[in-house]
Design a protein around this motif. Sequence first.
Motif, PDB file in Angstrom:
ATOM      1  N   GLU A  51       0.870  -1.176   0.000  1.00  0.00           N
ATOM      2  CA  GLU A  51       0.000   0.000   0.000  1.00  0.00           C
ATOM      3  C   GLU A  51       0.901   1.218   0.000  1.00  0.00           C
ATOM      4  OE1 GLU A  51      -3.112   0.143   2.947  1.00  0.00           O
ATOM      5  OE2 GLU A  51      -3.442  -2.007   2.750  1.00  0.00           O
ATOM      6  N   ASP A  52       0.629   2.129  -0.905  1.00  0.00           N
ATOM      7  CA  ASP A  52       1.470   3.331  -1.051  1.00  0.00           C
ATOM      8  C   ASP A  52       2.948   2.976  -1.205  1.00  0.00           C
ATOM      9  OD1 ASP A  52      -0.764   5.047  -0.845  1.00  0.00           O
ATOM     10  OD2 ASP A  52      -0.679   4.906   1.349  1.00  0.00           O
ATOM     11  N   GLY A  53       3.223   1.861  -1.903  1.00  0.00           N
ATOM     12  CA  GLY A  53       4.593   1.446  -2.166  1.00  0.00           C
ATOM     13  C   GLY A  53       5.302   0.800  -0.999  1.00  0.00           C
ATOM     14  N   LYS A  54       4.588   0.610   0.121  1.00  0.00           N
ATOM     15  CA  LYS A  54       5.204   0.019   1.310  1.00  0.00           C
ATOM     16  C   LYS A  54       4.577  -1.338   1.586  1.00  0.00           C
ATOM     17  CE  LYS A  54       5.986   4.531   3.246  1.00  0.00           C
ATOM     18  NZ  LYS A  54       5.089   5.628   3.471  1.00  0.00           N
ATOM     19  N   PRO A  55       5.366  -2.304   2.081  1.00  0.00           N
ATOM     20  CA  PRO A  55       4.811  -3.617   2.406  1.00  0.00           C
ATOM     21  C   PRO A  55       3.660  -3.504   3.397  1.00  0.00           C
ATOM     22  CG  PRO A  55       7.209  -3.665   2.510  1.00  0.00           C
ATOM     23  CD  PRO A  55       6.806  -2.223   2.344  1.00  0.00           C
ATOM     24  N   SER A  56       2.577  -4.256   3.126  1.00  0.00           N
ATOM     25  CA  SER A  56       1.423  -4.178   4.016  1.00  0.00           C
ATOM     26  C   SER A  56       0.956  -5.560   4.482  1.00  0.00           C
ATOM     27  CB  SER A  56       0.269  -3.450   3.321  1.00  0.00           C
ATOM     28  OG  SER A  56      -0.137  -4.152   2.167  1.00  0.00           O
ATOM     29  N   GLY A  57       1.630  -6.597   4.062  1.00  0.00           N
ATOM     30  CA  GLY A  57       1.248  -7.931   4.508  1.00  0.00           C
ATOM     31  C   GLY A  57       1.784  -9.006   3.587  1.00  0.00           C
ATOM     32  N   PHE A  86      -6.263 -11.812   6.633  1.00  0.00           N
ATOM     33  CA  PHE A  86      -6.865 -11.763   5.301  1.00  0.00           C
ATOM     34  C   PHE A  86      -7.876 -12.897   5.115  1.00  0.00           C
ATOM     35  CE2 PHE A  86      -2.538 -10.004   4.668  1.00  0.00           C
ATOM     36  CZ  PHE A  86      -2.894  -8.725   4.240  1.00  0.00           C
ATOM     37  N   PRO A  87      -8.968 -12.620   4.371  1.00  0.00           N
ATOM     38  CA  PRO A  87      -9.920 -13.698   4.060  1.00  0.00           C
ATOM     39  C   PRO A  87      -9.325 -14.640   3.015  1.00  0.00           C
ATOM     40  CG  PRO A  87     -10.563 -11.684   2.935  1.00  0.00           C
ATOM     41  CD  PRO A  87      -9.384 -11.333   3.807  1.00  0.00           C
ATOM     42  N   ALA A  88      -9.939 -15.789   2.841  1.00  0.00           N
ATOM     43  CA  ALA A  88      -9.497 -16.737   1.803  1.00  0.00           C
ATOM     44  C   ALA A  88      -9.631 -16.074   0.430  1.00  0.00           C
ATOM     45  CB  ALA A  88     -10.328 -18.010   1.858  1.00  0.00           C
ATOM     46  N   TYR A  89      -8.742 -16.443  -0.454  1.00  0.00           N
ATOM     47  CA  TYR A  89      -8.734 -15.886  -1.815  1.00  0.00           C
ATOM     48  C   TYR A  89      -8.740 -17.042  -2.800  1.00  0.00           C
ATOM     49  CZ  TYR A  89      -6.797 -13.909  -6.100  1.00  0.00           C
ATOM     50  OH  TYR A  89      -6.582 -13.553  -7.412  1.00  0.00           O
ATOM     51  N   LEU A 173       3.079   0.058  -6.891  1.00  0.00           N
ATOM     52  CA  LEU A 173       3.227  -1.376  -6.648  1.00  0.00           C
ATOM     53  C   LEU A 173       2.102  -1.869  -5.735  1.00  0.00           C
ATOM     54  CD1 LEU A 173       4.914  -3.991  -6.900  1.00  0.00           C
ATOM     55  CD2 LEU A 173       6.255  -3.184  -4.940  1.00  0.00           C
ATOM     56  N   LEU A 174       1.378  -2.897  -6.169  1.00  0.00           N
ATOM     57  CA  LEU A 174       0.288  -3.477  -5.383  1.00  0.00           C
ATOM     58  C   LEU A 174       0.623  -4.856  -4.837  1.00  0.00           C
ATOM     59  CD1 LEU A 174      -2.854  -2.735  -7.583  1.00  0.00           C
ATOM     60  CD2 LEU A 174      -2.005  -1.430  -5.628  1.00  0.00           C
ATOM     61  N   LEU A 175       1.351  -5.642  -5.644  1.00  0.00           N
ATOM     62  CA  LEU A 175       1.486  -7.058  -5.334  1.00  0.00           C
ATOM     63  C   LEU A 175       2.745  -7.632  -5.972  1.00  0.00           C
ATOM     64  CD1 LEU A 175      -0.173  -9.653  -4.320  1.00  0.00           C
ATOM     65  CD2 LEU A 175      -1.008  -9.775  -6.661  1.00  0.00           C
ATOM     66  N   ARG A 176       3.413  -8.502  -5.239  1.00  0.00           N
ATOM     67  CA  ARG A 176       4.527  -9.276  -5.798  1.00  0.00           C
ATOM     68  C   ARG A 176       4.378 -10.706  -5.286  1.00  0.00           C
ATOM     69  NH1 ARG A 176       9.082  -6.410  -4.669  1.00  0.00           N
ATOM     70  NH2 ARG A 176       8.965  -5.469  -6.716  1.00  0.00           N
TER      71      ARG A 176
END
Length: 183
Positions: A51-57, A86-89, A173-176
């Motif tokens: 989030e906002d380019g920073k790791p969030s989880g 986090f919920p199941a994905y 960046l959202l996801l890696r």
Amino acid sequence: MRKFLTLIPALLATTLLTLGNARADEPDAAQLHKPLQMEAGTWDAEVSFFEDGKPSGTARGVQTNTLLANGHWLVNDFRIPATDRFPAYQGHGVWGFDPVAKTYVNTWVDTNDRGVRTDYGFWHEPAQTMVWSAKQSDGQGHFVDYRMTEEFKGDTRIFTVHQLTMVTARPSLLLRIVFTRRA
């Protein structure tokens, strides 16, 4: 008439050369399907959210990728179990080289999105990287642009998702996801 008959071999040679060159410009089917074959199999996933380019989880999941019988299309099934945060994905997609559109096309649905996402991509052979672009509705009348890259490094794949911000089109960046192929 004699002059015309002497032109026939030259016309035939030119026609054959032109047809040969047209086929040389067409992508080789084996090359077109190479990235699909590279992605087939079962992969463990280490997911990092931003989030906002920073790791969030972070999360862990499994992706199972199955080639259709002709090897031209790949079915993806991606699951991440629920955690305390986090919920199941679950996500499901189908992708391959569309011979009509003459590009790679992916359709994706998952438990986070309200609609189907369609991605268009290209394979960059020297870097062993698939690059995708998508537009998806935010549900409020705006379309959001996404850019995804998938780097193939043997038994490791790195999938990165950026959202282009609405006003400046700056990549965020959202996801890696680092995928490791199971033996």
